[in-house]
Scaffold this active site. Structure first.
Site, PDB file in Angstrom:
ATOM      1  CG  HIS A   1      45.259  30.860-121.576  1.00  0.00           C
ATOM      2  ND1 HIS A   1      45.870  29.713-121.136  1.00  0.00           N
ATOM      3  CD2 HIS A   1      45.865  31.191-122.750  1.00  0.00           C
ATOM      4  CE1 HIS A   1      46.798  29.346-122.012  1.00  0.00           C
ATOM      5  NE2 HIS A   1      46.812  30.235-122.992  1.00  0.00           N
TER       6      HIS A   1
ATOM      7  CB  SER B   1      49.824  30.050-123.879  1.00  0.00           C
ATOM      8  OG  SER B   1      48.915  29.256-124.606  1.00  0.00           O
TER       9      SER B   1
ATOM     10  CG  ASP C   1      44.106  28.544-118.544  1.00  0.00           C
ATOM     11  OD1 ASP C   1      43.377  28.352-119.542  1.00  0.00           O
ATOM     12  OD2 ASP C   1      45.345  28.668-118.614  1.00  0.00           O
TER      13      ASP C   1
END
Length: 806
Positions: free
Chosen positions: A344, A204, A313
């Site tokens: 994600h 991320s 995602d």
């Protein structure tokens, strides 16, 4: 392991770097697990002064390294999340009008108001805790950095710009002897234990920082593993001129993120400037976003890049890996990509850690382990299987360009690889903040004034999508100065089936940005413009018998700003296309055939009707002669017309005699073309039991938290009154049966409750209900009435049978 939050212990930890045991070391390498580690804190001096206090910001890093041996390479994760996150109010997304409508006013309108912000408690990321346990015993040091203005680092967070980038590369510089580092006491510290070869990794935001650093070409950064990583912040918070949220975080923007990670006072004015510069009115690409773009700097990347991303995602959307990968390819950067089928985060592959180690081993230690000789791209599909490709998107795929086809202004249209037969323009009305995309894609074979839908025929074989689908839509906004435009690629079941639609991917555009994401241009009401834009990438298999669908809507509830309903848009299908890269579609002249509805019932002596549709799937249209087989004695079939050109349709009529034997019969409808023969099946039910038992197998969609819907059965040959032991056999498909109120309504309007929100969270209703209907006249129209009285799920009446006799 994680470094403890240091307050008063900092001095003791940094004035003496003592070996500590590695009780948590990797069990995969027992001979190395006994190696002692040194843990220490260093503050690296960067080249930026992000808070304007006249002092270069120092970046806190925590180090774990072997206590013995020569210099070692470094695995480095930089993160803004070391001290977690604070609550930060998101921007309001229910707006009185799209803010960009006021840029080119044609008519007086109400000022745009964002409404109150929503105070959202953001989840604390699950920081990887395996790096030091895994890599230190294998001869690496591990560095966990605190990003600019966060954790124990100085400065102010800047949400991805060059200041944060340089604060990150300062750590690489220090590991190579080019920057200064200090202990907590102020003593200068060097990284004499480092070879200077650095690999970065993270998920991320933590995975975005490696992209940021690599895009500078900083010497010593040899390899990166960006996982679920951003490649351009514009595409995280915007899309082709629209303000578009990361999935699950409606209203978030760059300023909100900065407020969520900041760990000190004195940054308010700088974050307020981020809020101004990000521009939530025009949505245009500006210098603010150029400062936070790494794709355009891919020519500076010298590190080997191992991209890992989830195809589901919708936080960091697939465009980030796609455009980053394309840029890396264009610059011949050594690279590898894994696209897993999750959301994600990283993959659950059992060889994940070992493969990351091999990547670092090759680039940081110079060991030729063959990591670059294997398949460059590996893609996981919905069923869990992985496919290997020489590159991504699949180089073996071919482009298919579908033309949109509509024969009326309201009816669902088609997707054709041949020449469209219809030319009707189609209007639709934005439903604003009142409907989700999931609701709007339902019932593809019925007209819906709030969306447009175009479908292929039933696919003759599986079709595998790869890369980013693209649309070209010729569209006008007829009563507003601007509107959201959303395209949805949908996997629909075969014609007449009850398969739940799947939104495969989606994309967005602002008509004001039809020529450039950097420049808004006036939208003249009623004037058609060509909107060319890509959807998010996806590798996906459309099963044989399914249909590929394109749905065009305006507001996308979960992603775009949400104006009130009422904007009217008009699409010109004949000037619009959908382009996909795929394998599986036929290359010669071919077509599909389908029948809608796919089932029907009648009493003996009655008739039923259906529409037989054909659609060109490749090449051009061909002449198709229609016929029916499997007809029982007493049933005849007729087609009007009996021959069509592929892409056309015909009315099917099945007529029964009074002597036909009751039962359910599969009727095969065959299209015999000049180049191909295709079939579909219609299920005919002839009611029996003296006309006192009947079935309606036609699907009826149940809207989410909407109005009640009815499915009807009509009796005309059932004498007298119904039985006291009448039965209703009900089959309803719904993921939460406790949302449903189900009743049987007699011809005179009397209502009999069958199920009133019973069954809790269980799926579906498949049940036979016994009902005392002795006070009701049998003949007439009976209704199965179903209402979903709670939000979040949709379903359908699948089939039901009513027996009024004993």
């Amino acid at each position: 392991m994680r470094f403890p939050h240091r307050v008063t212990l900092t001095l003791a930890l940094l004035t003496a770097t003592l070996p500590v045991p590695t009780a948590g070391a990797s069990a995969a390498a027992p001979p190395q697990a006994a190696l002692a580690q040194i843990e220490e804190r260093v503050y690296v001096e960067s080249s930026v002064d992000s808070n304007g206090d006249g002092r270069l910001d120092r970046i806190a890093i925590d180090i774990a390294r072997p206590s013995a041996g020569g210099p070692v390479p470094v695995v480095f994760e930089q993160s803004p999340y070391r001290n977690g996150l604070v609550n930060a109010a998101n921007h309001g997304v229910n707006v009185s009008a799209l803010p960009q409508e006021s840029l080119f006013p044609l008519t007086a309108g109400a000022p745009s108001t964002a409404g109150p912000g929503v105070n959202v408690a953001r989840p604390v990321p699950d920081l990887p805790d395996w790096y030091d346990d895994y890599f230190v015993p294998k001869g690496y040091a591990v560095v966990l950095g605190h990003s600019l203005g966060t954790g124990d680092s100085e400065g102010c967070p800047t949400s991805g710009d060059m200041q944060e980038t340089l604060a990150t590369t300062a750590v690489v510089d220090w590991l190579n002897g080019r920057a200064r580092g200090f202990s907590a006491s102020g003593a200068q510290v060097t990284a004499s234990w480092s070879t200077g070869n650095v690999g970065m990794i993270g998920i991320s935001y933590n995975g975005t920082l490696p992209n940021m650093a690599a895009a500078t070409g900083v010497a010593g950064l040899k390899a990166i593993v960006p996982i679920s990583a951003i490649s351009s912040w514009y595409d995280y918070y915007r899309a082709n001129g629209l303000v578009v949220a990361p999935g699950g975080y409606q209203g978030e923007d760059a300023d909100v993120l900065a407020r969520a990670v900041v760990d000190r006072t004195g940054c308010t004015s700088r974050i307020n400037q981020i809020e101004t510069d990000q521009d939530r009115v025009t949505g245009d690409w500006k210098q603010f976003w150029a400062d936070r773009d790494y794709v355009g700097k891919a020519n500076r990347v010298t590190a080997g890049v191992f991209v890992i991303h989830g195809q589901s995602d919708w936080n960091v959307k697939g465009q980030h890996y796609a455009q980053w990968w394309d840029a890396l390819r264009a610059n011949n950067v050594p690279r590898k990509i894994w696209l897993h089928n999750g959301g994600h985060g990283t993959t659950s592959r059992t060889d994940y850690r070992a493969t990351v180690e091999r990547w670092f081993e090759y680039f940081l230690k110079g060991i030729d382990n063959g990591i670059l000789t294997g398949p460059r791209a590996e893609v996981q599909f919905k069923d869990g299987t992985w496919r290997q490709y020489a590159d991504w998107p699949n180089p073996g795929a071919a482009e298919a360009v579908f033309k949109l086809d509509a024969t009326s202004a309201t009816a669902p249209g088609g997707l054709s690889l041949g020449t469209p037969t219809g030319t009707a323009a189609q209007p639709f009305t934005d439903n604003g903040r009142t409907s989700t995309a999931t609701t709007l894609v339902a019932n593809p074979d019925s007209a819906n004034g709030n969306r447009l839908v175009y479908r292929t025929g039933n696919l003759a074989s599986p079709v595998t999508l790869t890369g980013s689908p693209r649309v070209s839509l010729r569209l006008a906004v007829t009563n507003r100065n601007d509107a959201n435009v959303t395209a949805l690629l949908v996997d629909y079941g075969g014609t007449g089936t009850s398969t739940t639609p799947v939104i495969v991917t989606r994309g967005w555009i602002d008509p004001q940005n039809r020529n450039s994401r950097a420049t808004s241009e006036k939208v003249v009401q009623g004037t058609e413009y060509t909107l060319n834009f890509a959807m998010q990438p996806k590798d996906y298999v459309f099963a044989a018998g399914h249909r590929i669908g394109l749905v065009v809507i305006s507001t996308d509830y979960d992603y775009t700003l949400r104006p009130p309903a009422g904007a009217v848009l008009r699409l010109n299908p004949v000037a619009s296309t959908l382009t996909i890269a795929q394998t599986g579609l036929s290359s010669g002249n071919d077509y599909t055939i389908s029948v809608s509805p796919a089932a029907g019932a009648t009493n003996p002596g009655g008739t039923v009707s259906a529409t037989v549709a054909t659609a060109v799937t490749s090449g051009s249209g061909q002449s198709v002669a229609l016929s029916a087989s499997g007809l029982p004695t007493g049933v005849t079939a007729s087609f009007n017309p009996s021959t069509v050109t592929a892409g056309g349709s015909s009315a099917l009529t099945l007529s029964t005699t009074t002597s036909v034997t009751p039962g359910t019969y599969p009727i095969t409808v065959t299209g015999t073309g000049t180049g191909a023969t295709r079939t579909t099946v219609y299920s005919l039910t002839v009611n029996g039991a003296g006309g006192c038992k009947a079935t309606n197998a036609a699907d009826v969609a149940i809207p989410d938290a909407g109005a009640a819907v009815d499915s009807t059965i009509t009796f005309s040959g059932c004498p007298g009154t119904a039985s006291a032991s009448s039965t209703a056999e009900v089959h309803i498909v719904h993921p939460y049966r406790g949302d449903l109120v189900v009743s049987l309504v007699a011809p005179d309007g009397s209502s009999y409750s069958l199920s009133n929100r019973s069954g809790g969270s269980a799926d579906d209703i498949h049940q036979t209900f016994t009902v005392n209907l002795s006070g009701e006249t049998a003949n007439g129209t009976w209704r199965l009435r179903v209402q979903d009285v709670a939000a979040a799920d949709v379903g359908r009446i699948d089939t039901w049978t009513l027996t009024l006799g004993p």
